[in-house]
Design an enzyme around this catalytic site. Structure first.
Site, PDB file in Angstrom:
ATOM      1  CD  GLN A   1      -3.281   0.254   0.393  1.00 55.37           C
ATOM      2  OE1 GLN A   1      -3.580  -0.914   0.545  1.00 55.37           O
ATOM      3  NE2 GLN A   1      -3.911   1.051  -0.450  1.00 55.37           N
TER       4      GLN A   1
ATOM      5  CE  LYS B   1      -5.757  -4.320   2.830  1.00 48.63           C
ATOM      6  NZ  LYS B   1      -6.094  -3.785   1.498  1.00 48.63           N
TER       7      LYS B   1
ATOM      8  CG  ASP C   1      -8.815  -5.974   1.196  1.00 49.90           C
ATOM      9  OD1 ASP C   1      -8.263  -5.411   0.243  1.00 49.90           O
ATOM     10  OD2 ASP C   1      -8.606  -7.186   1.466  1.00 49.90           O
TER      11      ASP C   1
ATOM     12  CB  THR D   1     -10.698  -1.496  -6.914  1.00 54.56           C
ATOM     13  OG1 THR D   1     -10.704  -0.701  -5.735  1.00 54.56           O
ATOM     14  CG2 THR D   1      -9.442  -2.324  -6.962  1.00 54.56           C
TER      15      THR D   1
ATOM     16  CG  ASN E   1     -15.802  -3.527  -4.484  1.00 59.10           C
ATOM     17  OD1 ASN E   1     -14.720  -3.078  -4.847  1.00 59.10           O
ATOM     18  ND2 ASN E   1     -16.878  -2.782  -4.403  1.00 59.10           N
TER      19      ASN E   1
HETATM   20  P1  NDP Z   1     -14.638  -9.136  -1.899  1.00 58.28           P
HETATM   21  O1  NDP Z   1     -14.697  -9.741  -0.555  1.00 58.28           O
HETATM   22  O2  NDP Z   1     -15.679  -8.188  -2.336  1.00 58.28           O
HETATM   23  O3  NDP Z   1     -14.528 -10.256  -3.022  1.00 58.28           O
HETATM   24  C1  NDP Z   1     -13.506 -11.202  -3.008  1.00 58.28           C
HETATM   25  C2  NDP Z   1     -13.794 -12.244  -4.081  1.00 58.28           C
HETATM   26  O4  NDP Z   1     -12.677 -13.111  -4.193  1.00 58.28           O
HETATM   27  C3  NDP Z   1     -15.002 -13.096  -3.744  1.00 58.28           C
HETATM   28  O5  NDP Z   1     -15.665 -13.490  -4.918  1.00 58.28           O
HETATM   29  C4  NDP Z   1     -14.362 -14.288  -3.031  1.00 58.28           C
HETATM   30  O6  NDP Z   1     -15.120 -15.473  -3.132  1.00 58.28           O
HETATM   31  C5  NDP Z   1     -13.064 -14.435  -3.806  1.00 58.28           C
HETATM   32  N1  NDP Z   1     -12.026 -14.988  -2.933  1.00 58.28           N
HETATM   33  C6  NDP Z   1     -11.589 -14.501  -1.754  1.00 58.28           C
HETATM   34  N2  NDP Z   1     -10.667 -15.307  -1.223  1.00 58.28           N
HETATM   35  C7  NDP Z   1     -10.532 -16.330  -2.084  1.00 58.28           C
HETATM   36  C8  NDP Z   1      -9.716 -17.496  -2.095  1.00 58.28           C
HETATM   37  N3  NDP Z   1      -8.868 -17.752  -1.104  1.00 58.28           N
HETATM   38  N4  NDP Z   1      -9.828 -18.331  -3.158  1.00 58.28           N
HETATM   39  C9  NDP Z   1     -10.696 -18.069  -4.169  1.00 58.28           C
HETATM   40  N5  NDP Z   1     -11.492 -16.992  -4.216  1.00 58.28           N
HETATM   41  C10 NDP Z   1     -11.400 -16.133  -3.177  1.00 58.28           C
HETATM   42  O7  NDP Z   1     -13.179  -8.423  -1.941  1.00 58.28           O
HETATM   43  P2  NDP Z   1     -12.650  -7.315  -2.956  1.00 58.28           P
HETATM   44  O8  NDP Z   1     -13.266  -7.503  -4.288  1.00 58.28           O
HETATM   45  O9  NDP Z   1     -12.735  -6.010  -2.284  1.00 58.28           O
HETATM   46  O10 NDP Z   1     -11.089  -7.675  -3.020  1.00 58.28           O
HETATM   47  C11 NDP Z   1     -10.549  -8.579  -3.990  1.00 58.28           C
HETATM   48  C12 NDP Z   1      -9.052  -8.341  -4.135  1.00 58.28           C
HETATM   49  O11 NDP Z   1      -8.824  -6.988  -4.551  1.00 58.28           O
HETATM   50  C13 NDP Z   1      -8.219  -8.507  -2.856  1.00 58.28           C
HETATM   51  O12 NDP Z   1      -6.930  -8.982  -3.197  1.00 58.28           O
HETATM   52  C14 NDP Z   1      -8.096  -7.075  -2.344  1.00 58.28           C
HETATM   53  O13 NDP Z   1      -6.987  -6.898  -1.500  1.00 58.28           O
HETATM   54  C15 NDP Z   1      -7.920  -6.347  -3.668  1.00 58.28           C
HETATM   55  N6  NDP Z   1      -8.208  -4.926  -3.629  1.00 58.28           N
HETATM   56  C16 NDP Z   1      -9.444  -4.467  -3.229  1.00 58.28           C
HETATM   57  C17 NDP Z   1      -9.699  -3.120  -3.225  1.00 58.28           C
HETATM   58  C18 NDP Z   1     -11.054  -2.574  -2.937  1.00 58.28           C
HETATM   59  O14 NDP Z   1     -11.251  -1.358  -3.167  1.00 58.28           O
HETATM   60  N7  NDP Z   1     -12.004  -3.350  -2.477  1.00 58.28           N
HETATM   61  C19 NDP Z   1      -8.623  -2.138  -3.560  1.00 58.28           C
HETATM   62  C20 NDP Z   1      -7.417  -2.724  -4.055  1.00 58.28           C
HETATM   63  C21 NDP Z   1      -7.214  -4.065  -4.053  1.00 58.28           C
HETATM   64  P3  NDP Z   1     -16.497 -15.668  -2.314  1.00 58.28           P
HETATM   65  O15 NDP Z   1     -17.495 -14.868  -3.092  1.00 58.28           O
HETATM   66  O16 NDP Z   1     -16.741 -17.121  -2.323  1.00 58.28           O
HETATM   67  O17 NDP Z   1     -16.238 -15.080  -0.953  1.00 58.28           O
END
Ligand code: NDP
Length: 455
Positions: A121, A136, A176, A219, A250
């Site tokens: 970050q 974080k 996150d 994002t 998200n």
């Molecule tokens: P969400 O919780 O909204 O979504 C995460 C998604 O990834 C879900 O569909 C989840 O599955 C899946 N997932 C999570 N863990 C695993 C795993 N171990 N194996 C397979 N699938 C997995 O999170 P975000 O969309 O916010 O975040 C996603 C990524 O983006 C992360 O790496 C986060 O750090 C990064 N990020 C997010 C930002 C933000 O603004 N939100 C900013 C910058 C980076 P399920 O639906 O089954 O839970």
């Protein structure tokens, strides 16, 4: 001779000796070591060419968090049972602005994971051009299967300790994995109650209480804008290109939406249980349906597949599907070496990381060697924190900008991040975005730390 003496007396720093000290100081934190190693490999040759950074030991100082707060969270579930979780906030570096970075609620959360995310970050926030330091936080709390009331009680208990360590001039958390609009609202409500202040101390807030237009989308949209910039740099467009996207949270859903809007064909989305494959390409209507199932109803993607008659592959990730562009938007290390090889063998030319560090180190190396358009997370997914920064600005000014205005700013910021990568990432005629992002982010923070003296 201690490693400190080795470094101090050396004319140049070696990646190996530097990483040996990091590994020794941070045992059992593989994700953190992986994240530092990626930065060290790119930045150390630059440091050796610029001795002012070497003598001041700036990179070593950057790898040590300013402070880490770890605390107990006790709360009661709906059955009246007492539950105990561990809460964290890693305040990594505030050289260029207040600490800023998301909160993750997931059973996989531990100190090493949050240190990797906080370290990344620092560089990401510097690239946005906005004044934000790196942090974080989160908890090993699992929101899956919990009632709204349980999530609320947990968020309130978490904030009851966290509130004394954050604030709009100090540290501004956001969402996150596992922390979306619902959780940010509970957290902000409790912060406001405890402090009796209405300040922009969290971002990702609802529009009626200081949130910014486009923050939710930023994002995912940003990762697509970044891919568009990389392609434009090679005189390519995404019109008609096939894209695979992982995740259905998200970041993934809004990356997919923007891809469709820009004329690409999105054929996959995934969750923890498997992925869907839609040969015809997902439409905006289908994406809205998936968003409703995943975000509002909190049900698995397989339920969408059943309802829509869409192909569903249980227990696998989507990287075996042939594509021109891949958007990993789920979690860290979700593209293995084998999967990186498969993507390249299938002709994938663009990888834009919506997630943080989704590619294992060796896989990332393969993308770099193949000289494809590979945008690492700290550049490609910086759009989210950038619009969080814009939310902070709007809160300070006590006004809100329109969707169009914020989207315009997002596009300008992603273009600026791309430019910084081009400036520092030359790799014999092509751009190495890993090198460019790491050095550009480093220079901004390092120069500021130098200006402060030894602190
Ligand atoms: P969400 O919780 O909204 O979504 C995460 C998604 O990834 C879900 O569909 C989840 O599955 C899946 N997932 C999570 N863990 C695993 C795993 N171990 N194996 C397979 N699938 C997995 O999170 P975000 O969309 O916010 O975040 C996603 C990524 O983006 C992360 O790496 C986060 O750090 C990064 N990020 C997010 C930002 C933000 O603004 N939100 C900013 C910058 C980076 P399920 O639906 O089954 O839970």
């Amino acid at each position: 001779m201690s490693s400190t003496q080795v470094q101090a007396s050396a004319q140049t720093l070696s990646v190996e000796s530097f990483m040996a000290e990091i590994a020794q100081q941070n045992p059992a934190q593989p994700e953190f070591i992986q994240a530092v190693h990626e930065v060290a490999e790119k930045v150390i040759p630059f440091i050796n060419a610029n001795p002012k950074y070497l003598n001041a030991r700036i990179l070593r100082r950057m790898t040590e968090a300013d402070r880490i707060i770890i605390f107990r969270i006790s709360w009661q579930d709906d059955a009246g049972q007492v539950q105990v979780n561990r809460g964290y906030r890693v305040q990594f570096n505030n050289a260029i602005g207040p600490y800023k970075g998301g909160l993750r609620f997931d059973p996989s959360v531990n100190l090493g994971v949050l240190k990797f995310l906080g370290f990344e970050q620092i560089f990401k926030n510097a690239l946005t051009t906005l004044p934000m330091g790196g942090a974080k936080g989160g908890s090993n709390f699992n929101p899956k299967g919990k009632s709204d009331a349980e999530v609320m009680r947990f968020c309130q208990a978490y904030m009851t300790e966290l509130f004394r360590h954050i604030g709009h001039f100090v540290d501004v958390p956001a969402g996150d994995i596992g922390v979306g609009g619902r959780e940010v609202s509970y957290l902000f409500g409790q912060y406001k109650r405890l402090t009796n202040e209405f300040t922009g101390s969290l971002t990702g807030k609802g529009l009626s209480f200081g949130g910014s237009a486009i923050r939710m989308e930023a994002t995912g949209y940003g990762a697509v804008y970044f891919a568009k910039e990389m392609m434009a740099h090679r005189q390519m467009s995404m019109e008609g290109k096939v894209a695979t996207v992982s995740g259905s949270g998200n970041v993934a859903l809004y990356a997919a939406e923007k891809l469709v809007q820009l004329g690409a064909k999105v054929v996959t989305l995934s969750d923890r249980h498997g992925y869907i494959y839609d040969e015809q390409g997902l439409t905006l209507e289908k994406l809205a349906q998936i968003n409703d199932i995943k975000t509002n109803q909190r049900r698995p993607l397989s339920d969408y597949a059943k309802a829509a008659g869409c192909e569903y592959v249980e227990g696998q990730r989507p990287w075996g599907v042939a594509c021109d562009m891949a958007f990993p938007c789920a979690t860290q290390n979700e593209i293995s070496v084998e999967e990186a090889k498969t993507l390249l063998a299938n002709g994938c030319q663009v990888v834009s990381e919506g997630a943080n560090m989704p590619t294992v180190a060796e896989g990332a190396k393969l993308f770099e060697e193949a000289k494809i358009m590979y945008g690492p997370g700290k550049a490609a997914n910086a759009g989210g924190v950038a619009i969080s920064g814009i939310e902070m600005t709007q809160n300070s000014m006590r006004l809100s900008w329109t969707r169009e205005e914020v989207d315009q700013k997002l596009q300008e910021i992603m273009a600026s991040i791309h430019e910084q990568c081009v400036e520092y990432g030359d790799d014999g005629g092509t751009v190495n975005y890993v090198k460019g992002a790491n050095i550009a982010g480093f220079v901004k923070v390092a120069d500021t730390m130098l200006a402060y003296g030894v602190v």
